[in-house]
Write a protein that holds these residues in place. Structure first.
Motif, short mmCIF file in Angstrom:
data_model
loop_
_atom_site.label_atom_id
_atom_site.label_comp_id
_atom_site.label_asym_id
_atom_site.label_seq_id
_atom_site.Cartn_x
_atom_site.Cartn_y
_atom_site.Cartn_z
N GLY A 368 0.81 -1.21 0.00
CA GLY A 368 0.00 0.00 0.00
C GLY A 368 0.85 1.26 0.00
N CYS A 369 1.88 1.28 0.83
CA CYS A 369 2.77 2.45 0.89
C CYS A 369 3.49 2.67 -0.43
N MET A 370 3.97 1.58 -1.05
CA MET A 370 4.73 1.70 -2.28
C MET A 370 3.84 2.10 -3.46
N VAL A 371 2.60 1.67 -3.45
CA VAL A 371 1.68 2.09 -4.51
C VAL A 371 1.41 3.59 -4.41
N ILE A 372 1.22 4.08 -3.19
CA ILE A 372 1.01 5.52 -3.00
C ILE A 372 2.22 6.30 -3.51
N ALA A 373 3.42 5.88 -3.08
CA ALA A 373 4.63 6.55 -3.53
C ALA A 373 4.83 6.38 -5.04
N GLY A 374 4.45 5.21 -5.57
CA GLY A 374 4.64 4.95 -6.99
C GLY A 374 3.76 5.82 -7.87
N VAL A 375 2.51 6.02 -7.49
CA VAL A 375 1.63 6.89 -8.28
C VAL A 375 2.19 8.31 -8.32
N GLY A 376 2.63 8.81 -7.17
CA GLY A 376 3.24 10.14 -7.14
C GLY A 376 4.52 10.20 -7.95
N SER A 377 5.33 9.14 -7.88
CA SER A 377 6.59 9.12 -8.62
C SER A 377 6.34 9.11 -10.12
#
Length: 510
Positions: A368-377
């Motif tokens: 969940g944390c990496m998906v949030i960061a990934g969308v922003g990235s």
């Protein structure tokens, strides 16, 4: 016209699809195997970051030089040379018996980052004589970038699966074999365009920048051996001093490696600084993500305990979130504004990484944390080149867009070195009290805090920067240059679009 368009797509572009697909595999394949590689080389998980640092450092210097060399001696020649070097380095990775040899081979494999700008230039040179040459170039670039993205996802999944089936050396040979296939395809199917450009390579600026970055990186690498010593401080200070000299020299150079005059623009430098800060997380944090996922919690009390196959699912999901972020950037920016999207994307990156500090105990939490960061990235990588292009003079939009990716790569290189030091600080111990090869928990927290913190600092820069930097329609620029597709980074050593440049007009000399 239809026949010529088909010939272009099925001939040159078809061959370059193979090249970019292999490039994507290189960027995704190794990440699930990092822990296995560390055990094979008998090194700690923290030392994996030195692979990343070495390759990012080489690519940040090599890409602009090789791209310029392609203009001068021929893009096909430089593409073939870089394929040969990458092939040799890839086989060396599979059989390197020691850590220093592996790092050297891994760094040399970074020559693949020049493939995309060379491929785009080849497509443009083939299409430039046709009435719809610009449209054909955009279409061809979009096709090969789709291949890059597909290759990255396939590489992440294949690396994880094959790593659990084959001996490590055999699994590591797979990318090398694919590079060999791409080399044969280019030699057989990609003709020389015959286009040559004038000018020179800024050897003086390149030499100073290389020595400066090597001094700083060398000083940081000594921390791994002896800790912070007088030699470490001296080398870092020498590197910083040489960077100051580099700025002065470039300002007086007719054809500089980095256009310092343009960089001083109050509308542009905040974008470039933001790109450098963003590189810390998007390029520097992939190794720690992989090794944390592979760390056995029953041994040291933290980590997810995934094998290479299940770790590949985490990496694959992260890649997909990057693609989602890049895809929605243009649409959302038309409903709000590019500036607000950039600020929101930076906030997502910061939120995702900072959330890992308390929420890292289960696969679902980390995902969940990496998906949030990934969308922003993904949104940031799509948006930053367009924002730089909007802030630059019309005749320098391509250079400005490439500059954001160069600084992003340098930021990732330094971050990888810093993360290696952080993960080796604080000894990880097993339940029996014995020393462990895993990175320390305090080091992982430091990595996530640095990634989240730099994203928030970038967001502050975006709030403070002049609105004129986004006065052009960023989403239109993105659509014209194909930046969302071309700018998507893949977990691994570096993003291949480190020096993406817009195709020149027919009137502009090459």
């Amino acid at each position: 016209m239809t026949r010529s368009r088909t010939a272009l797509a099925g001939g040159v572009v078809g061959a370059l699809v193979v090249v970019e697909g292999v490039s994507g595999v290189l960027q995704g394949y190794y990440t699930p195997l990092f822990t296995d590689i560390a055990r094979h080389l008998e090194i700690n998980d923290a030392d994996i970051n030195w692979f990343e640092a070495a390759q990012l450092l080489l690519s940040s210097i090599a890409v602009p030089v090789l791209a310029r060399l392609g203009d001068m001696v021929g893009h096909r020649k430089v593409l073939i040379a870089s394929l040969i070097l990458t092939m040799i380095a890839s086989f060396a990775i599979a059989f390197a018996p020691t850590f220093p040899l592996f790092v050297t081979a891994w760094a040399l494999q970074g020559f693949y980052v020049v493939w995309l700008p060379l491929n785009v230039a080849i497509i443009f040179s083939r299409a430039r004589s046709r009435p719809d040459g610009a449209a054909l170039t955009r279409k061809g670039a979009g096709i090969i970038v789709v291949a890059l993205q597909a290759g990255a996802i396939f590489g992440a999944l294949a690396g994880g699966q094959l790593g659990g089936i084959l001996p490590l050396w055999a699994a590591l040979c797979v990318p090398a074999v694919l590079v060999s296939v791409a080399l044969i395809v280019v030699i057989a199917k990609v003709p020389d365009t015959g286009q040559r450009g004038e000018g020179t390579i800024d050897t003086r600026g390149t030499s100073i920048l290389t020595i400066a970055l090597l001094a700083i990186m060398g000083g940081l690498s000594l921390v791994r051996v002896d800790g912070i010593t007088l030699w470490v401080v001296a080398m870092v200070l020498i590197g910083i001093a040489l960077l100051w000299v580099f700025v002065k020299v470039e300002a007086r150079t007719e054809h500089p490696l980095v256009d310092i005059t343009m960089l001083r623009s109050p509308a542009l430098w905040p974008v470039v600084v933001t790109a450098g800060l963003f590189g810390v997380s998007v390029l520097g944090a992939q190794g720690p993500l992989s090794t944390f996922a592979r760390t056995d919690p029953t041994e040291v009390g933290y980590g997810l305990g995934l094998n290479s196959a299940t770790a590949s699912y985490l990496i694959g999901a992260y890649v997909l979130s990057l693609l989602m972020g890049a895809a929605v950037f243009a649409k959302i920016s038309t409903m709000t504004s590019p500036r607000l999207v950039l600020i929101g994307a930076s906030g997502l990156v910061g939120t995702g990484y900072l959330a890992l500090i308390p929420f890292h105990d289960t696969f679902a939490m980390v995902l969940g944390c990496m998906v949030i960061a990934g969308v922003g990235s993904g949104a940031l990588v799509a948006a930053l080149p367009a924002a730089a292009a909007a802030a630059a003079p019309p005749q320098h939009t391509g250079v400005a867009a490439g500059l954001t990716n160069t600084t992003k790569t340098i930021g990732g290189a330094f971050a990888s070195a810093a993360f290696a030091i952080a993960l080796s600080t604080g000894v990880a111990v097993t339940a029996t009290g014995a020393a462990s090869t895993a990175g320390s928990m305090s080091g992982y927290i430091a990595v996530w805090a640095i990634c989240g913190g730099t994203a928030l600092v970038a967001m502050a820069f975006l709030f403070a920067m002049p609105k004129v930097a986004f006065s052009s329609s960023a989403d239109a620029l993105v659509a014209e240059a194909g930046v969302p597709a071309a700018g998507v980074p893949i977990p691994g050593p570096t993003s291949e679009v480190a020096d993406y440049r817009e195709p020149r007009s027919e009137e502009e000399p090459r």
